[in-house]
Design an enzyme around this catalytic site. Structure first.
Site, PDB file in Angstrom:
ATOM      1  N   ASP A  89       0.851  -1.191   0.000  1.00  0.00           N
ATOM      2  CA  ASP A  89       0.000   0.000   0.000  1.00  0.00           C
ATOM      3  C   ASP A  89       0.886   1.239   0.000  1.00  0.00           C
ATOM      4  O   ASP A  89       1.406   1.640   1.041  1.00  0.00           O
ATOM      5  CB  ASP A  89      -0.913  -0.004   1.226  1.00  0.00           C
ATOM      6  N   ALA A 142      -0.469   4.875 -10.993  1.00  0.00           N
ATOM      7  CA  ALA A 142      -1.176   6.118 -11.278  1.00  0.00           C
ATOM      8  C   ALA A 142      -2.653   5.836 -11.495  1.00  0.00           C
ATOM      9  O   ALA A 142      -3.033   4.739 -11.918  1.00  0.00           O
ATOM     10  CB  ALA A 142      -0.595   6.797 -12.517  1.00  0.00           C
ATOM     11  N   ASP A 183       1.759  14.801 -19.819  1.00  0.00           N
ATOM     12  CA  ASP A 183       1.571  16.053 -20.561  1.00  0.00           C
ATOM     13  C   ASP A 183       0.300  16.777 -20.132  1.00  0.00           C
ATOM     14  O   ASP A 183       0.132  17.968 -20.420  1.00  0.00           O
ATOM     15  CB  ASP A 183       1.508  15.757 -22.062  1.00  0.00           C
ATOM     16  N   TYR A 207      -7.594  14.721 -13.621  1.00  0.00           N
ATOM     17  CA  TYR A 207      -6.421  13.872 -13.799  1.00  0.00           C
ATOM     18  C   TYR A 207      -5.138  14.703 -13.841  1.00  0.00           C
ATOM     19  O   TYR A 207      -4.192  14.461 -13.093  1.00  0.00           O
ATOM     20  CB  TYR A 207      -6.562  13.045 -15.080  1.00  0.00           C
ATOM     21  N   TRP A 247       0.717  10.139 -24.511  1.00  0.00           N
ATOM     22  CA  TRP A 247       0.124   9.179 -25.450  1.00  0.00           C
ATOM     23  C   TRP A 247       0.757   7.793 -25.318  1.00  0.00           C
ATOM     24  O   TRP A 247       1.196   7.189 -26.299  1.00  0.00           O
ATOM     25  CB  TRP A 247       0.295   9.676 -26.880  1.00  0.00           C
TER      26      TRP A 247
END
Length: 290
Positions: A37, A61, A103, A126, A152
């Site tokens: 965790d 993420a 980005d 986000y 990307w």
């Protein structure tokens, strides 16, 4: 000897690191949220001490860009709070920390490639939570720690644009793909190789930010066209504008990253996006048009 903790190892970048790890004489610990965790400092510190961790690659993420708009608590937990805990433990135990960002910390309104110092201005939850994670790391400032902003991302693993296009290209005769969002894809395998290559070279007293993506510039429309071309799929790709494909979270219209800093400091050669796409499709068994 580097004892490397890879968090979020089931994601795209983590999976690519795992695939190439056997090529390196490092000792890897691949973990997911079921193993450790990272939002709990005590749990994280105990794991690192027990296994003599001296490098952390944070691939964990919350990347569901649209879902984050209504799930800010969980996005913040992973993208900011967990990064804070990783930074605190890294500072206390003198661990190198490599954190992957995005980005989406920019607003996409630039007209020239983003340098690392460019003013951030995230347009959605986000991007906001990823930027706050960067700030936590910078404020705590464990030495020999870096932030890598990328864009990307795709790979042979997980869900991504390339695999979605391959699936839809086999199911449909025509697809509309936005042409007014411009950037550069990042093949996660290239990113993984770069990270493992620079680990011994990282020496800094304050957190450094670097941009990394493949070379070149294109739109999502161009990307989709090339996927169909290489895979020899007959699906016709039509260009559409962003407003014709509304999403809960706003996407940056311009996501081209300037990679001069990372190339210069680590003496890197970065692959061209089309070459990397061909490599990925070959691994997926889809590279037909060669």
């Amino acid at each position: 000897m580097f004892n490397i903790l890879v968090t979020g190892s089931s994601g795209q970048v983590g999976s690519e690191i795992k695939e190439i790890s056997k090529e390196y004489s490092y000792n890897f610990f691949f973990t997911t949220k079921s193993d450790i965790d990272i939002t709990c400092k005590e749990s994280l510190k105990s794991f690192c001490e027990k296994n003599c961790i001296n490098v952390i690659i944070n691939c964990a993420a919350y990347t569901a860009v649209d879902k984050a708009q209504t799930d800010e608590i969980n996005a913040d937990l992973v993208n900011r709070k967990a990064v804070k805990k990783l930074a605190l433990v890294s500072k206390e135990l003198n661990i190198k920390l490599i954190h992957i960002s995005t980005d989406y910390v920019f607003d996409g309104k630039a007209s020239t490639p983003y340098i690392e110092e460019y003013q951030t201005n995230p347009q959605g939850v986000y991007g906001k939570t990823k930027l706050e994670g960067e700030k936590e790391l910078i404020n705590i400032n464990p030495i020999n720690s870096i932030i890598i902003r990328t864009s990307w991302v795709y790979s042979c693993y997980g869900n991504n644009f390339v695999k979605t296009m391959l699936r839809l290209g086999k199911e449909k005769e025509v697809l509309g793909v936005v042409f007014d969002q411009v950037g550069t894809p990042t093949y996660a395998n290239d990113l993984a190789k770069m990270i493992l290559y620079i680990i011994p070279k990282i020496e800094n007293n304050k957190v450094e930010i670097y941009n990394y993506s493949n070379e070149g510039v294109l739109s999502w429309f161009d990307f989709a066209k090339e996927i169909m071309n290489i895979a020899n799929l007959k699906c016709k790709i039509n260009p559409i504008e962003t407003y014709q494909y509304p999403t809960p979270a706003k996407r940056p219209n311009y996501s081209v990253l300037n990679k001069s800093k990372i190339k210069k400091e680590f003496n890197l050669e970065i692959p061209y996006w089309k070459d990397s796409l061909e490599d990925c499709l070959k691994k997926l068994g889809e590279r037909i048009n060669v």
